[in-house]
Design an enzyme around this catalytic site. Structure first.
Site, PDB file in Angstrom:
ATOM      1  N   GLY A  34       6.807 -21.574 -79.373  1.00 54.92           N
ATOM      2  CA  GLY A  34       5.564 -20.588 -79.639  1.00 54.92           C
ATOM      3  C   GLY A  34       6.540 -19.345 -79.439  1.00 54.92           C
ATOM      4  O   GLY A  34       7.372 -19.167 -78.671  1.00 54.92           O
ATOM      5  N   LYS A  44       7.919 -20.682 -70.302  1.00 53.22           N
ATOM      6  CA  LYS A  44       7.666 -19.429 -71.088  1.00 53.22           C
ATOM      7  C   LYS A  44       8.719 -18.403 -70.407  1.00 53.22           C
ATOM      8  O   LYS A  44       8.906 -18.376 -69.399  1.00 53.22           O
ATOM      9  CB  LYS A  44       6.206 -18.804 -70.689  1.00 53.22           C
ATOM     10  N   GLY A  82       6.547 -12.977 -75.287  1.00 47.70           N
ATOM     11  CA  GLY A  82       7.693 -13.775 -74.913  1.00 47.70           C
ATOM     12  C   GLY A  82       7.933 -15.049 -75.783  1.00 47.70           C
ATOM     13  O   GLY A  82       7.317 -14.998 -76.760  1.00 47.70           O
ATOM     14  N   GLY A 112       5.694 -15.033 -79.393  1.00 49.41           N
ATOM     15  CA  GLY A 112       4.831 -13.878 -79.627  1.00 49.41           C
ATOM     16  C   GLY A 112       5.372 -12.532 -79.037  1.00 49.41           C
ATOM     17  O   GLY A 112       6.554 -12.440 -78.744  1.00 49.41           O
ATOM     18  N   GLY A 113       4.325 -11.529 -79.018  1.00 49.45           N
ATOM     19  CA  GLY A 113       4.955 -10.226 -78.673  1.00 49.45           C
ATOM     20  C   GLY A 113       5.166 -10.211 -77.084  1.00 49.45           C
ATOM     21  O   GLY A 113       6.083  -9.257 -76.726  1.00 49.45           O
ATOM     22  N   ASP A 170      -5.958 -11.324 -71.348  1.00 48.35           N
ATOM     23  CA  ASP A 170      -5.086 -11.548 -72.757  1.00 48.35           C
ATOM     24  C   ASP A 170      -5.797 -12.638 -73.279  1.00 48.35           C
ATOM     25  O   ASP A 170      -5.282 -13.825 -73.760  1.00 48.35           O
ATOM     26  CB  ASP A 170      -3.765 -11.714 -72.642  1.00 48.35           C
ATOM     27  N   VAL A 213       8.275 -19.267 -75.796  1.00 48.70           N
ATOM     28  CA  VAL A 213       7.919 -20.511 -75.149  1.00 48.70           C
ATOM     29  C   VAL A 213       8.718 -21.591 -75.641  1.00 48.70           C
ATOM     30  O   VAL A 213       8.971 -22.124 -76.836  1.00 48.70           O
ATOM     31  CB  VAL A 213       6.263 -20.813 -75.162  1.00 48.70           C
TER      32      VAL A 213
END
Length: 758
Positions: free
Chosen positions: A441, A461, A446, A443-444, A558, A448
């Site tokens: 994974g 993470k 971090g 994303g903005g 979030d 994973v």
């Protein structure tokens, strides 16, 4: 235009608050820094070196020279010809801007026994600082009593009522029991005072007196005075030396002062063109520790007067007596400094470990064998140095992220919590040194990674950023979050604090995210309405647990479809709550990393900067739209007016056309009553005002009711063509009242309609 006007008003406000250059900067030997000032500059005041007491009624006392009120002083010429500053009739000894304190001289109270007339003469003094910016320093002052067989009270009045009272008893057995520098009850007694004391009066107890002198002075003395200044001497009670010394019996007392009666947080919320006193660049506001109000300090690396324009100037650390760079070269920077090794050397100049570069001539002279030996030695030294440096960095990061406090916390909780602190080597091995192949994974916030720890698959993470102000409490907060125990919430197993960015270790959930199920599963059979309802209910129930049942309560902050993981049987696992806001009971709120994602952001939160549990409700409303429409929250491939799913829903819902964007599978399985109830629920979640939205508990109960409504055996299932025709007729159905208050019981109207069909 409005921004320019605000800036002009701010400049005018700062200019009006600045002291006039003609104001006295010194009275006698005492410096008078702004916001303090001597008198005012008026129509009949000219030049420096004179006491400027304004004779013009236009400017008023304090204009231009001081901030006004208790900061306006007078400069009086004494009989000796020496000038001294006064606040009212109290002499000012010195002023400290950094400490926020003023030292004053005030009289000592006394009670003297007259053996001739067999009576006691009292001189009880008081000092009233009410209605001023001053309060007695509870840290630097002590109420002090000197004498034999003496009981003296210190009193504070609010009106005619005594709001504070304390006392001190001083006794004497014989002269041998009285010791210099000892003030513990024999000949001398001291006691502390409370915070925010602005008035005090001395009162001698008439049942105690010095009539039986036994060689001691027949007078007793009492005063609130500066503790560090006072040193008890036995001569104080064998003679009247105390009254003869220190300005005829006057002693110093330390006063704390502050600007106004509001905190920095309150002042910061106001427009800066009001009476904010910290006008210098590179200045900061700090709350008063003794009563209401605030002070101004220069930022770290600066010094000067923060109350005047450009008063805080950079400190040249390189010119200090001790070189901060040891043997290195110091370079001054604004508010800081940097260290460099001299030319021809390298290493850590901050700690004086600059290593000379190895000359080429030495290499040639030593020969091949010497070169090899030298290289091996240098390599060994470098490896040792790098290892030590790495270990030092690990300890540094561990301390910065609150690792030591976390270890103490875990010891106090015994072995009941399975939360673990992992070493950086463990996680590097588990992820093959964070190989990109193990990324599951990105994303903005971090990246994973998937890893294996103790024969268990885990998700690790690695955040990209962390709030510097919250690093110290990071470890403790993750320990609190690890106590979260819910079947639909990803378990937080531990953390690693030995790296620049702290890592979080979660249980591994193998079946991807809800976002993947909705938007990236083109080759799979679409999820049934029952599955979608179960996912929605389990998600709402998990968020309700965080809001109301976790201790302390947690705001996710979030909520989005990519943070809702799915197990192999599509069981919900809410994730990424490690970047949430904790709400401890009985304490003010504090937060870890607050994250937002476009399309899910609560508009009220953007305006107020206040994250609440109703912010999660709004974001969950967007997730419900995604889940039942199959459309993305933000889709840049759509037209500008249809780019936002929330905007599209609002437009279609106002036109009774929401069913047009429902997923085909939902249209196929749902009935009109279900769609009406779902529309109302989503609409309530997306209300602009947080107070108008339901709680997550109410949302979960409503979704559970919809599941029951869907599963009722008497609901007739329509085929696709029949359902389409029914949905086209929705525009003729009376639309639900958009202003109705969300109420779970009132929304379960489907049951009454079913009973009507029966």
């Amino acid at each position: 235009m409005s921004l320019l006007l605000s800036q002009m008003l701010l400049l005018l406000a700062v200019a009006s608050a600045a002291p006039d250059n003609r104001c006295l900067k010194k009275c006698g030997d005492v410096e008078i820094p702004y916001p303090f000032g001597i008198g005012a500059i008026g129509a009949n005041c000219f030049g420096e070196g004179q006491d400027c007491i304004c004779n013009s009624t236009e400017t008023g006392i304090g204009a231009n020279c001081s901030l006004g009120g208790g900061f306006n002083l007078t400069c009086n010429t004494m009989e000796s010809g020496i000038k001294k500053p006064f606040f009212g009739n109290v002499e000012v000894l010195n002023i400290s801007l950094v400490m926020g304190q003023v030292r004053l001289l005030h009289p000592v109270s006394s009670a003297c026994y007259n053996s001739t007339y067999n009576n006691v003469t009292y001189k009880d003094w008081s000092l009233d600082m009410r209605d001023t910016s001053y309060r007695f320093s509870n840290l630097r002052n002590k109420f002090t009593v000197i004498g034999c067989e003496t009981l003296v009270y210190i009193l504070d009045y609010h009106g005619s009522n005594i709001s504070y009272q304390s006392g001190c008893v001083s006794m004497c057995r014989d002269k041998q029991s009285i010791v210099n520098d000892s003030c513990s009850g024999m000949g001398c007694c001291q006691t502390s005072i409370p915070k925010n004391l602005k008035y005090y009066r001395v009162s001698f107890d008439e049942n105690f007196n010095n009539s039986d002198t036994r060689g001691f002075d027949t007078c007793s003395y009492a005063a609130l005075l500066e503790a560090e200044w006072f040193r008890f001497q036995t001569s104080y009670i064998t003679t009247n030396q105390l009254m003869q010394m220190n300005n005829n019996g006057r002693v110093p007392v330390v006063m704390d002062w502050a600007i106004g009666n509001e905190t920095c947080e309150v002042v910061a919320k106001r427009n800066l063109i009001t009476s904010y006193a910290c006008i210098s660049n590179n200045s900061v506001c700090v709350n008063s520790t003794n009563g209401p109000g605030y002070l101004c300090n220069c930022s770290t690396g600066y010094q000067g007067n923060p109350y005047v324009s450009n008063g805080c100037q950079d400190i040249n650390e390189c010119n200090l007596q001790s070189n901060p760079c040891s043997d290195g070269i110091c370079q001054n920077l604004p508010g800081n400094y940097s260290c460099h090794c001299p030319k021809g050397t390298h290493g850590d100049a901050y700690h004086g470990t600059c290593i000379p570069d190895l000359p080429l001539a030495v290499k040639v002279a030593i020969g091949c064998s010497g070169v090899i030996i030298l290289l091996l030695c240098t390599m060994c030294l470098y490896i040792v140095y790098q290892r030590r440096k790495l270990e030092e960095m690990k300890r540094k990061y561990f301390k910065q992220h609150g690792g030591y406090e976390l270890e103490e916390k875990m010891k106090s909780e015994n072995a009941f919590n399975k939360f673990k602190i992992f070493g950086s080597k463990e996680l590097e091995k588990a992820t093959n040194h964070f190989d990109d192949k193990n990324i599951i994974g990105r994303g903005g916030n971090g990246v994973v990674y998937k890893g294996v720890l103790e024969n268990q698959d885990v998700a690790i993470k690695k955040p990209k950023i962390i709030n510097e102000d919250l690093k110290k409490q990071f470890g403790t907060e993750t320990l609190i979050l690890s106590d979260v125990n819910h079947v639909n919430i990803v378990k937080l197993l531990g953390c690693c604090l030995e790296m620049e960015m702290p890592l979080l270790v979660y249980e591994f959930v193998p079946n991807g995210t809800l976002f993947h199920l909705i938007h990236e599963s083109e080759n799979r059979v679409p999820a049934s309405l029952d599955t979608r309802l179960r996912i929605a209910y389990e998600s709402a129930d998990a968020l309700d647990y965080l809001h109301s049942k976790a201790s302390p309560q947690i705001i996710h902050g979030d909520v989005k479809s990519s943070n809702i993981l799915l197990d192999m049987d599509n069981t919900v696992k809410i994730s990424d709550f490690g970047a949430s806001k904790l709400i401890p009971k009985g304490e003010k709120q504090f937060a870890t990393l607050l994250q937002f994602t476009h399309g899910y952001i609560d508009p009220e939160c953007l305006m107020t900067y206040a994250l609440t549990n109703k912010s999660d409700v709004y974001s969950f409303g967007v997730v419900l739209l995604e889940l039942f429409t199959g459309k993305k929250a933000i889709n840049f491939e759509e037209s500008e007016e249809q780019r936002s799913l929330v905007s599209t829903f609002t437009m279609l819902e106002n036109q009774n056309r929401f069913s047009e964007i429902l997923h085909n599978q939902v249209k196929l399985e749902a009935n009109i009553e279900f769609i009406q109830e779902l529309t109302i629920l989503i609409k309530e979640c997306l209300k602009l005002k947080g107070e108008d939205r339901p709680t997550m508990k109410e949302v979960a109960e409503e979704l559970n009711g919809l599941r029951t409504l869907k599963q009722h055996p008497f609901v007739v299932q329509q085929n696709a063509d029949e359902m389409e025709s029914l949905l086209d007729g929705l525009s003729n159905v009376t639309h639900a009242d958009s202003n109705s208050t969300f109420n779970i019981e009132s929304k379960l109207t489907g049951w009454s309609n079913i009973q009507g069909w029966l």
